[in-house]
Design an enzyme around this catalytic site. Structure first.
Site, short mmCIF file in Angstrom:
data_model
loop_
_atom_site.label_atom_id
_atom_site.label_comp_id
_atom_site.label_asym_id
_atom_site.label_seq_id
_atom_site.Cartn_x
_atom_site.Cartn_y
_atom_site.Cartn_z
N ASP A 106 0.79 -1.23 0.00
CA ASP A 106 0.00 0.00 0.00
C ASP A 106 0.82 1.28 0.00
O ASP A 106 0.26 2.38 0.07
CB ASP A 106 -0.93 0.01 1.21
CG ASP A 106 -0.19 -0.11 2.53
OD1 ASP A 106 0.98 -0.54 2.51
OD2 ASP A 106 -0.77 0.25 3.58
N GLU A 107 2.14 1.18 -0.08
CA GLU A 107 2.94 2.40 -0.03
C GLU A 107 4.19 2.27 -0.90
O GLU A 107 4.65 1.16 -1.19
CB GLU A 107 3.31 2.75 1.41
CG GLU A 107 3.95 1.63 2.20
CD GLU A 107 4.18 2.00 3.66
OE1 GLU A 107 4.81 3.04 3.92
OE2 GLU A 107 3.72 1.24 4.54
#
Length: 415
Positions: A106-107
Site C-alpha cells: 500500500d505504499e
C-alpha cells in the site's frame, strides 16, 4: 546538482478502503479486515477511520476490537483484490517517474527530481497523484514530500488521511524534531527503551546526541538512526522494475497454539529452519547470519541475530543456532504467539571458505547429503512423508507445514 525531491505515498487504511468500495451497505459504519480466527490469525489487519476512532488498532485481537466497538464489521482479506488496486496505483505513479520503490502493498517511495520540468514541483505532483487516486481508484492517499526517503515517510504519516505534508530545510527542525522517537522508521519498542535510558525521547534529541554515544549503546544502528534523525539519509529510490539480489531467506508463523516450553519452541524452530535451509539449498545459497524473531501473546516482539563461524545451509546447524539465540535472549515472561527464523548475509554455496580445524568437515558433508535426500523425498511424496522424531512430540504443533509459509524479507538497507 539540484536537491532531490522524494515522495512517499501511502494509501489510507488500504484494505478497509478497498473493501468499503465493494460493500456500499457498510458506508459510514466501522469496519476491519481481519485474519482467520480459526487459524489463530484472529487479529485486525487494518481498520477504517470510523473504527479507529473507537480505539481499534492494527494487530489487536478480535475480541478486543469487539469490546471497544461492538458494532464493528469483520471482513476476511482478499489479497488478489488489493494487489489489483496496488497495481493500478503503481500505474499512476509511473506516469510521473520510473523511480518507484514499493514499501509494502500500500505504499511506495517516488523520486520525482527529474520530473519537475514537465510535471511541476514535488507539491504539485503530490497534488496530481492525490486527485487521481481519489478519482480513478475511489480511495485516498496520504503523501509526504521531502529531500530524503525517511522524512518523506514521516510526512505521509504526519497528517492522515488524504493529506500532503512537505518537510523542507526551513521547517523540519520545528516539526520533525518535536515528534516522538517512535515515529522514526526502525525505532521499535526495544530501541525506544534503550534511548529513553539515555534521556532521548524525541527525534530532535536523537539528532543532537553525540553519535559516538549512540554507537556505544546501539552499535551500527545507533549511527543509522542518528543519520535518519538529522535528514542525512541518501538512500536512493530504486528504479521501477529493479529486482534486488536475494539478501535473506526467512520464514515465520503464528503458531497453532501458544508456546509455553522450550520443547514447544524447538518443534516450531525445527519446522521453520527446515523450510529456510531447504530454500537456501534450492537457490544455491549459504548464510553467514542466523536471526530469530519472537512475538509474545501481548504482541511484544524481539529480534536477535548471530554471525556463525562458517557459511551454512545445513538444517541442524541453523536450528541449533536459532535455539541457542532463543535460550540466551528469551526469559519466558509470557507465552509465545509467533516465531520466525531468517538466514541472511548470503553467499553462493560453492564459495571457497577457510576450513576450521575444529570442525568435523566429513560430518558436515554427510549432513548436507542427508538434507538433500530429505528435500528429494519431500519433493516427490510431500512434506509430511518424512519427519524428524521431535515432530511426533506434539501433534498440534507438528501439523505446521512450514513449506507453505514462505517469507523473503528484504532490508531497507543496501549492502
Amino acid at each position: 546538482m539540484s536537491e532531490r525531491t522524494i515522495l512517499h505515498c501511502e494509501m489510507d487504511c488500504f484494505y478497509a478502503s478497498v473493501e468499503m468500495l465493494h460493500h456500499p451497505e457498510l458506508e459510514g459504519k466501522p469496519l476491519a479486515v481481519v485474519g482467520d480466527p480459526d487459524a489463530r490469525h484472529g487479529i485486525v489487519l487494518t481498520a477504517n477511520y470510523k473504527a479507529k476512532k473507537t480505539g481499534v488498532k492494527t494487530g489487536m485481537a478480535l475480541w478486543q476490537a469487539k469490546q471497544l466497538c461492538p458494532e464493528i464489521a469483520f471482513l476476511p482479506p482478499r489479497m488478489d483484490l488489493y494487489l489489483r488496486f496496488s497495481g493500478m496505483a503503481r500505474e499512476i505513479y509511473s506516469e510521473y517517474t520510473n523511480q518507484i520503490e514499493p514499501y509494502g502493498i500500500d505504499e511506495a517511495w517516488l523520486d520525482v527530481t527529474d520530473s519537475s520540468i514537465i510535471k511541476g514541483d514535488g507539491i504539485g505532483i503530490a497534488g496530481d497523484i492525490s486527485k487521481r487516486i481519489r478519482y480513478e481508484l475511489g480511495i485516498t492517499v496520504s503523501i509526504g514530500v521531502s529531500w530524503n526517503k525517511i522524512y518523506a515517510k514521516l510526512g505521509s504519516d504526519y497528517n492522515k488521511p488524504d493529506a500532503i505534508t512537505w518537510f523542507h530545510r526551513g521547517n523540519y527542525k520545528d516539526i520533525i524534531w518535536r515528534l516522538p522517537l517512535s515515529d522514526l522508521l526502525y525505532v521499535g519498542r526495544q530501541t525506544s527503551r534503550k534511548l529513553y535510558k539515555l534521556g532521548i525521547y524525541t527525534i530532535g534529541q536523537l539528532a543532537q546526541m553525540d553519535e559516538k554515544i549512540l554507537e556505544s549503546h546501539l552499535g551500527k544502528m545507533g549511527l543509522v538512526l542518528w543519520t535518519f534523525a538529522n535528514g542525512y539519509d541518501e538512500d536512493p529510490v530504486c528504479a521501477e522494475g529493479y529486482e534486488a539480489p536475494i539478501k535473506s531467506i526467512g520464514n515465520s508463523t503464528t503458531t497453532p497454539r501458544d508456546l509455553e516450553t522450550d520443547t514447544d519452541v524447538w518443534i516450531i524452530l525445527t519446522a521453520l529452519s527446515e523450510s529456510v535451509s531447504a530454500r537456501l539449498r534450492k537457490h544455491g545459497f549459504k548464510c553467514n547470519v542466523v536471526e530469530i524473531w519472537i512475538r509474545d501473546i501481548h504482541l511484544n516482539s524481539i529480534t536477535r541475530q548471530i554471525h556463525i563461524s562458517q557459511p551454512t545451509n545445513i538444517t541442524d546447524e541453523i536450528v541449533n543456532t536459532a535455539f541457542q539465540l532463543f535460550r540466551k535472549h528469551y526469559q519466558w515472561e509470557q507465552p509465545i504467539r509467533s516465531l520466525g527464523v531468517r538466514a541472511s548475509s548470503l553467499v553462493m554455496e560453492d564459495v571457497p571458505v577457510q576450513l576450521d580445524l575444529f570442525e568435523n568437515q566429513a560430518k558436515r558433508e554427510k549432513m548436507e547429503k542427508l538434507d538433500c535426500a530429505v528435500d528429494e523425498i519431500r519433493r516427490r511424496f510431500g512434506y509430511f512423508s518424512i519427519q524428524r522424531a521431535v515432530m511426533y512430540q506434539d501433534k498440534i504443533l507438528s501439523h505446521l507445514d512450514a513449506g507453505k509459509h514462505k517469507v523473503h524479507p528484504h532490508s531497507y538497507f543496501h549492502g
